[in-house]
Design a protein around this motif. Structure first.
Motif, PDB file in Angstrom:
ATOM      1  N   PHE A 167     -10.948   5.883   2.999  1.00 34.10           N
ATOM      2  CA  PHE A 167     -11.250   6.774   4.116  1.00 34.10           C
ATOM      3  C   PHE A 167      -9.984   7.348   4.746  1.00 34.10           C
ATOM      4  N   HIS A 168      -8.984   6.508   4.957  1.00 36.32           N
ATOM      5  CA  HIS A 168      -7.793   6.948   5.680  1.00 36.32           C
ATOM      6  C   HIS A 168      -6.747   7.592   4.781  1.00 36.32           C
ATOM      7  N   GLY A 169      -6.781   7.304   3.484  1.00 37.85           N
ATOM      8  CA  GLY A 169      -5.851   7.971   2.586  1.00 37.85           C
ATOM      9  C   GLY A 169      -4.905   7.021   1.885  1.00 37.85           C
ATOM     10  N   TRP A 170      -4.099   7.592   1.003  1.00 36.79           N
ATOM     11  CA  TRP A 170      -3.261   6.797   0.104  1.00 36.79           C
ATOM     12  C   TRP A 170      -2.256   5.919   0.851  1.00 36.79           C
ATOM     13  N   ALA A 171      -1.853   6.317   2.053  1.00 31.55           N
ATOM     14  CA  ALA A 171      -0.820   5.568   2.766  1.00 31.55           C
ATOM     15  C   ALA A 171      -1.329   4.237   3.306  1.00 31.55           C
ATOM     16  N   ALA A 172      -2.645   4.070   3.400  1.00 28.57           N
ATOM     17  CA  ALA A 172      -3.198   2.794   3.863  1.00 28.57           C
ATOM     18  C   ALA A 172      -3.025   1.746   2.768  1.00 28.57           C
ATOM     19  N   GLY A 173      -2.490   0.602   3.132  1.00 29.02           N
ATOM     20  CA  GLY A 173      -2.211  -0.441   2.150  1.00 29.02           C
ATOM     21  C   GLY A 173      -3.469  -0.928   1.450  1.00 29.02           C
ATOM     22  N   ARG A 174      -3.356  -1.174   0.154  1.00 34.98           N
ATOM     23  CA  ARG A 174      -4.497  -1.667  -0.619  1.00 34.98           C
ATOM     24  C   ARG A 174      -4.646  -3.177  -0.501  1.00 34.98           C
ATOM     25  N   GLY A 175      -3.612  -3.851  -0.047  1.00 40.40           N
ATOM     26  CA  GLY A 175      -3.760  -5.267   0.241  1.00 40.40           C
ATOM     27  C   GLY A 175      -4.565  -5.453   1.515  1.00 40.40           C
ATOM     28  N   HIS A 295      -3.988  -4.470   6.773  1.00 32.97           N
ATOM     29  CA  HIS A 295      -3.712  -4.027   5.406  1.00 32.97           C
ATOM     30  C   HIS A 295      -2.211  -4.142   5.138  1.00 32.97           C
ATOM     31  N   PHE A 296      -1.864  -4.236   3.872  1.00 33.50           N
ATOM     32  CA  PHE A 296      -0.464  -4.327   3.486  1.00 33.50           C
ATOM     33  C   PHE A 296      -0.331  -3.823   2.052  1.00 33.50           C
ATOM     34  N   ASP A 297       0.895  -3.564   1.646  1.00 34.90           N
ATOM     35  CA  ASP A 297       1.168  -3.182   0.264  1.00 34.90           C
ATOM     36  C   ASP A 297       1.330  -4.458  -0.553  1.00 34.90           C
ATOM     37  N   PRO A 298       0.413  -4.746  -1.467  1.00 38.32           N
ATOM     38  CA  PRO A 298       0.498  -6.016  -2.202  1.00 38.32           C
ATOM     39  C   PRO A 298       1.720  -6.104  -3.109  1.00 38.32           C
ATOM     40  N   LEU A 299       2.349  -4.974  -3.403  1.00 34.90           N
ATOM     41  CA  LEU A 299       3.534  -4.996  -4.252  1.00 34.90           C
ATOM     42  C   LEU A 299       4.807  -5.262  -3.458  1.00 34.90           C
ATOM     43  N   GLU A 300       4.738  -5.146  -2.133  1.00 35.41           N
ATOM     44  CA  GLU A 300       5.928  -5.332  -1.307  1.00 35.41           C
ATOM     45  C   GLU A 300       5.910  -6.625  -0.508  1.00 35.41           C
ATOM     46  N   ARG A 301       4.738  -7.181  -0.272  1.00 34.20           N
ATOM     47  CA  ARG A 301       4.654  -8.358   0.586  1.00 34.20           C
ATOM     48  C   ARG A 301       5.396  -9.531  -0.033  1.00 34.20           C
ATOM     49  N   GLY A 302       6.179 -10.197   0.782  1.00 39.94           N
ATOM     50  CA  GLY A 302       6.914 -11.352   0.301  1.00 39.94           C
ATOM     51  C   GLY A 302       6.092 -12.621   0.426  1.00 39.94           C
ATOM     52  N   GLU A 303       6.775 -13.733   0.364  1.00 42.66           N
ATOM     53  CA  GLU A 303       6.115 -15.020   0.530  1.00 42.66           C
ATOM     54  C   GLU A 303       5.683 -15.189   1.981  1.00 42.66           C
ATOM     55  N   PRO A 304       4.698 -16.052   2.228  1.00 43.89           N
ATOM     56  CA  PRO A 304       4.290 -16.301   3.621  1.00 43.89           C
ATOM     57  C   PRO A 304       5.498 -16.645   4.486  1.00 43.89           C
TER      58      PRO A 304
END
Length: 341
Positions: A167-175, A295-304
């Motif tokens: 709905f919001h577009g590509w910039a919204a994180g898929r995570g 939401h977050f980018d699953p490719l950029e998120r680090g460890e907890p």
């Protein structure tokens, strides 16, 4: 005039699509349905097209000034604000479709979703206490948002996981992270939820990476006694130190009442703590205590994040004393046996 001045100050006319899109807006024909709504709200003079142009200039100049009015349409108001803030030519495309064609078509996982054929929106009827752009566009967005939700029926988990990015577009994180079990309403994986949020958004835990694109999120709104009121859509804008050196989370709240007392010492600020025009803010931990979806980018998120135990327990305590008071799973309340037993 004020909206135009702020639009020029933002410098967005340097984006190549903006000038031709605004030229189209000036010459845009207004369909009968849009004309009727604008005339009901603002009268017959100036013309509906003039009201729309004024609304477009104001929204592009003040993207954090969008409000949902007396409507349960925070998702649609948030989308308009995000597009005006981050993707203004896309906003103008939405306006053109709604105003000229009385229909907006978006896509959900490749499937077209039309506002004209939707079974209905979240709001039974959208009231007239809105700006000119919202008045015409929000009814379409509301129906599309609801239709995307209906397409998620049967999936396990919260539909925001799939709907928000589409709905919001590509910039919204898929995570996607949520700390509430959809079926039971009970808190789930709260500590992991908090640690991952810090790792994604807190500069001290994410490599000092500022947020690039505003992100949709959901908060559990509470009253001044910290009692749960309901779920609400907001936009995370940035995390930064305030003038006193405290890390704060700055966000956009579309409900026209941003300076709220959420109880248990959580007082939302709109000025005096480093806020830019239209922003709300809270100390990072307090904001996290009212967060239930992000939401977050699953490719950029680090460890907890290795959040210190004291701060972690403070956030968990604020959750348990407020909206999570009656959502703590029974097994979490069991006393732990002494060591060695």
């Amino acid at each position: 005039i004020y909206g135009l001045a702020l639009l020029l100050e933002r410098g967005i006319l340097y984006q190549p699509p903006l000038a031709p899109a605004l030229w189209r807006q000036v010459r845009l024909s207004v369909c009968a349905q849009a004309r009727e709504r604008l005339q009901l709200a603002f009268g017959y003079q100036p013309a509906p097209s003039a009201w729309l142009l004024q609304g477009v200039l104001n929204m592009l100049g003040q993207p954090l000034g969008v409000g949902q009015g007396n409507n349960p349409t925070c998702q649609s108001a948030r989308a308009l604000s995000m597009w005006a803030y981050n993707d203004p030519d896309y906003l103008l495309q939405m306006v053109a479709w709604a105003v000229r064609d009385n229909e907006i078509i978006m896509h959900f996982e490749g499937q077209p979703v039309s506002s004209a054929t939707s079974a209905g929106g979240v709001a039974a009827a959208v009231t007239l206490d809105l700006d000119p752009v919202s008045l015409v566009v929000v009814p379409h967005l509301d129906r599309i948002y609801a239709e995307m939700g209906r397409l998620c029926v049967g999936r396990e988990g919260d539909p925001h996981r799939w709907v928000n990015p589409e709905f919001h577009g590509w910039a919204a994180g898929r995570g996607f992270a949520i700390n509430v079990d959809v079926e039971t309403g009970q808190l789930v994986d709260l500590e992991t939820f908090i640690r991952h949020f810090y790792a994604s958004y807190h500069p001290y835990y994410n490599g000092n990476q500022p947020l690039i694109h505003p992100q949709p999120a959901g908060v559990a709104v509470t009253d001044s006694a910290a009692r749960f009121i309901g779920w609400h859509a907001i936009t995370i804008l940035r995390a930064a130190l305030d003038p006193d050196g405290e890390m704060r989370l700055y966000f956009f709240n579309p409900n026209n009442d941003s300076g709220q007392n959420w109880g248990d010492g959580v007082q939302v600020s709109t000025s005096g703590n480093g806020e830019r025009f239209g922003e709300s803010s809270l100390p990072f931990g307090q904001f996290t205590s009212r967060l239930y979806i992000y939401h977050f980018d699953p490719l950029e998120r680090g460890e907890p994040a290795d959040v210190c135990e004291e701060e972690l327990q403070q956030v968990i305590g604020m959750v348990h004393r407020s909206w999570g008071k009656n959502r703590v799973p029974a097994d979490s309340l069991q006393a732990q046996p002494p060591a060695g037993e």
